[in-house]
Design a protein around this motif. Structure first.
Motif, PDB file in Angstrom:
ATOM      1  N   UNK A  32      15.191 -26.143  45.645  1.00 40.81           N
ATOM      2  CA  UNK A  32      15.520 -24.891  44.960  1.00 40.81           C
ATOM      3  C   UNK A  32      14.864 -24.747  43.599  1.00 40.81           C
ATOM      4  N   UNK A  33      14.376 -25.876  43.052  1.00 48.44           N
ATOM      5  CA  UNK A  33      13.874 -25.828  41.679  1.00 48.44           C
ATOM      6  C   UNK A  33      12.784 -24.773  41.453  1.00 48.44           C
ATOM      7  N   UNK A  34      11.807 -24.646  42.374  1.00 46.04           N
ATOM      8  CA  UNK A  34      10.756 -23.649  42.130  1.00 46.04           C
ATOM      9  C   UNK A  34      11.334 -22.236  42.023  1.00 46.04           C
ATOM     10  N   UNK A  35      12.272 -21.926  42.899  1.00 44.59           N
ATOM     11  CA  UNK A  35      12.896 -20.604  42.864  1.00 44.59           C
ATOM     12  C   UNK A  35      13.611 -20.386  41.542  1.00 44.59           C
ATOM     13  N   UNK A  36      14.430 -21.345  41.156  1.00 50.68           N
ATOM     14  CA  UNK A  36      15.197 -21.201  39.919  1.00 50.68           C
ATOM     15  C   UNK A  36      14.270 -21.076  38.717  1.00 50.68           C
ATOM     16  N   UNK A  37      13.226 -21.897  38.717  1.00 48.77           N
ATOM     17  CA  UNK A  37      12.288 -21.826  37.593  1.00 48.77           C
ATOM     18  C   UNK A  37      11.610 -20.466  37.521  1.00 48.77           C
ATOM     19  N   UNK A  38      11.231 -19.936  38.681  1.00 50.86           N
ATOM     20  CA  UNK A  38      10.543 -18.644  38.648  1.00 50.86           C
ATOM     21  C   UNK A  38      11.496 -17.537  38.217  1.00 50.86           C
ATOM     22  N   UNK A  39      12.773 -17.670  38.557  1.00 52.04           N
ATOM     23  CA  UNK A  39      13.762 -16.686  38.111  1.00 52.04           C
ATOM     24  C   UNK A  39      13.907 -16.747  36.593  1.00 52.04           C
ATOM     25  N   UNK A  40      14.060 -17.965  36.077  1.00 50.31           N
ATOM     26  CA  UNK A  40      14.238 -18.112  34.632  1.00 50.31           C
ATOM     27  C   UNK A  40      12.991 -17.653  33.882  1.00 50.31           C
ATOM     28  N   UNK A  41      11.837 -17.898  34.480  1.00 53.60           N
ATOM     29  CA  UNK A  41      10.584 -17.487  33.853  1.00 53.60           C
ATOM     30  C   UNK A  41      10.512 -15.958  33.769  1.00 53.60           C
ATOM     31  N   UNK A  42      10.824 -15.299  34.897  1.00 57.60           N
ATOM     32  CA  UNK A  42      10.787 -13.831  34.917  1.00 57.60           C
ATOM     33  C   UNK A  42      11.808 -13.269  33.930  1.00 57.60           C
ATOM     34  N   UNK A  43      12.947 -13.916  33.864  1.00 55.78           N
ATOM     35  CA  UNK A  43      14.004 -13.448  32.961  1.00 55.78           C
ATOM     36  C   UNK A  43      13.560 -13.600  31.506  1.00 55.78           C
ATOM     37  N   UNK A  44      12.964 -14.752  31.188  1.00 49.93           N
ATOM     38  CA  UNK A  44      12.502 -14.990  29.816  1.00 49.93           C
ATOM     39  C   UNK A  44      11.422 -13.986  29.428  1.00 49.93           C
ATOM     40  N   UNK A  45      10.513 -13.737  30.378  1.00 46.98           N
ATOM     41  CA  UNK A  45       9.418 -12.818  30.066  1.00 46.98           C
ATOM     42  C   UNK A  45       9.947 -11.395  29.869  1.00 46.98           C
ATOM     43  N   UNK A  46      10.948 -11.032  30.645  1.00 45.61           N
ATOM     44  CA  UNK A  46      11.541  -9.709  30.493  1.00 45.61           C
ATOM     45  C   UNK A  46      12.212  -9.570  29.125  1.00 45.61           C
ATOM     46  N   UNK A  47      12.903 -10.635  28.714  1.00 47.77           N
ATOM     47  CA  UNK A  47      13.584 -10.623  27.418  1.00 47.77           C
ATOM     48  C   UNK A  47      12.577 -10.514  26.278  1.00 47.77           C
ATOM     49  N   UNK A  48      11.487 -11.272  26.400  1.00 42.74           N
ATOM     50  CA  UNK A  48      10.447 -11.228  25.380  1.00 42.74           C
ATOM     51  C   UNK A  48       9.915  -9.806  25.240  1.00 42.74           C
ATOM     52  N   UNK A  49       9.712  -9.148  26.389  1.00 48.95           N
ATOM     53  CA  UNK A  49       9.141  -7.806  26.360  1.00 48.95           C
ATOM     54  C   UNK A  49      10.078  -6.782  25.729  1.00 48.95           C
ATOM     55  N   UNK A  50      11.388  -6.977  25.967  1.00 54.02           N
ATOM     56  CA  UNK A  50      12.362  -6.034  25.407  1.00 54.02           C
ATOM     57  C   UNK A  50      12.417  -6.177  23.889  1.00 54.02           C
ATOM     58  N   UNK A  51      12.226  -7.405  23.399  1.00 54.02           N
ATOM     59  CA  UNK A  51      12.391  -7.653  21.957  1.00 54.02           C
ATOM     60  C   UNK A  51      11.201  -7.138  21.134  1.00 54.02           C
TER      61      UNK A  51
END
Lengths: 112, 112
Positions: free
Chosen positions: A93-112
């Motif tokens: 599951x690690x690749x999936x979880x990592x890609x989710x967290x990555x997408x989430x982090x990138x989305x947060x960066x973009x909003x800020x």
DNA sequence: TTCAATAGTTCATATCTCCTGAACTATTAA
DNA sequence: TTAATAGTTCAGGAGATATGAACTATTGAA
């Protein structure tokens, strides 16, 4: 108080993980826990973003993350230490979880 | 009947996608739609796994997938064609979605 | 010990969401 | 027109979620 349940890796499911992460507060909690230098107690999440959460709600969120297999909670003195279980989830599951967290982090960066 | 809403890529969020995929029926629908040779109408999903779903429920599921930005629905004659929007989501969300579908497929393979 | 403080869990319940049958809309073909 | 097919919308009950209040567990101090 019944002992905290941590499912074995064999019982963890994709749907369970996705359900656990379908709540914005819970992705945020996992994302923060995944920063090694993050404080790991429930207390430290009393505010998530601009939203204040009561401790019963937080406790529920941690329980859901825990029972989906995403975090491990351990009592240390008077408080609870929570850390992601990703090292245990290698491959499966690690690749999936990592890609989710990555997408989430990138989305947060973009909003800020 | 109000026109179907497809959010622009700029409005699609990680949380929205995770929520949409937190229901087993919906991951399964997206997974099947992502097989190019899959029939794309709602009708064709009347049975998911061993579970029979009424069409009102299916319609809801498709709406949620659509409004999360995961699929595009288009009327063709009397029926609705649904296809994944992943080509539009390049870079931003595609890696995450692909890793989810991959983990889901691998889990299914293991169960069988 | 006992008491107080802190951190979290559990419980009860009010609220919200989801599922589904029934009624409706849209399109096609006879 | 009418009927058939595919899907949407709506309303209601059933089930899930959030939260204040009460409880448990641990620690430290008197």
């Amino acid at each position: 108080m019944r002992p905290l349940y941590h499912p074995p890796v064999s019982e963890i499911t994709v749907e369970g993980i996705l359900y656990a992460l379908s709540d914005p507060a819970r992705v945020e909690i996992l994302a923060q826990l995944s920063n090694a230098d993050c404080e790991q107690t429930c207390k430290s999440f009393a505010k998530i973003g601009s939203k204040k959460l009561p401790k019963s709600t937080l406790s529920q969120h941690f329980k859901i993350l825990r029972e989906a297999g995403l975090i491990r909670s351990e009592r240390v003195g008077v408080e609870m230490r929570n850390r992601p279980r990703c090292s245990e989830l290698k491959g499966k599951f690690a690749p999936m979880i990592e890609s989710i967290l990555k997408a989430y982090a990138s989305q947060k960066r973009q909003k800020a």
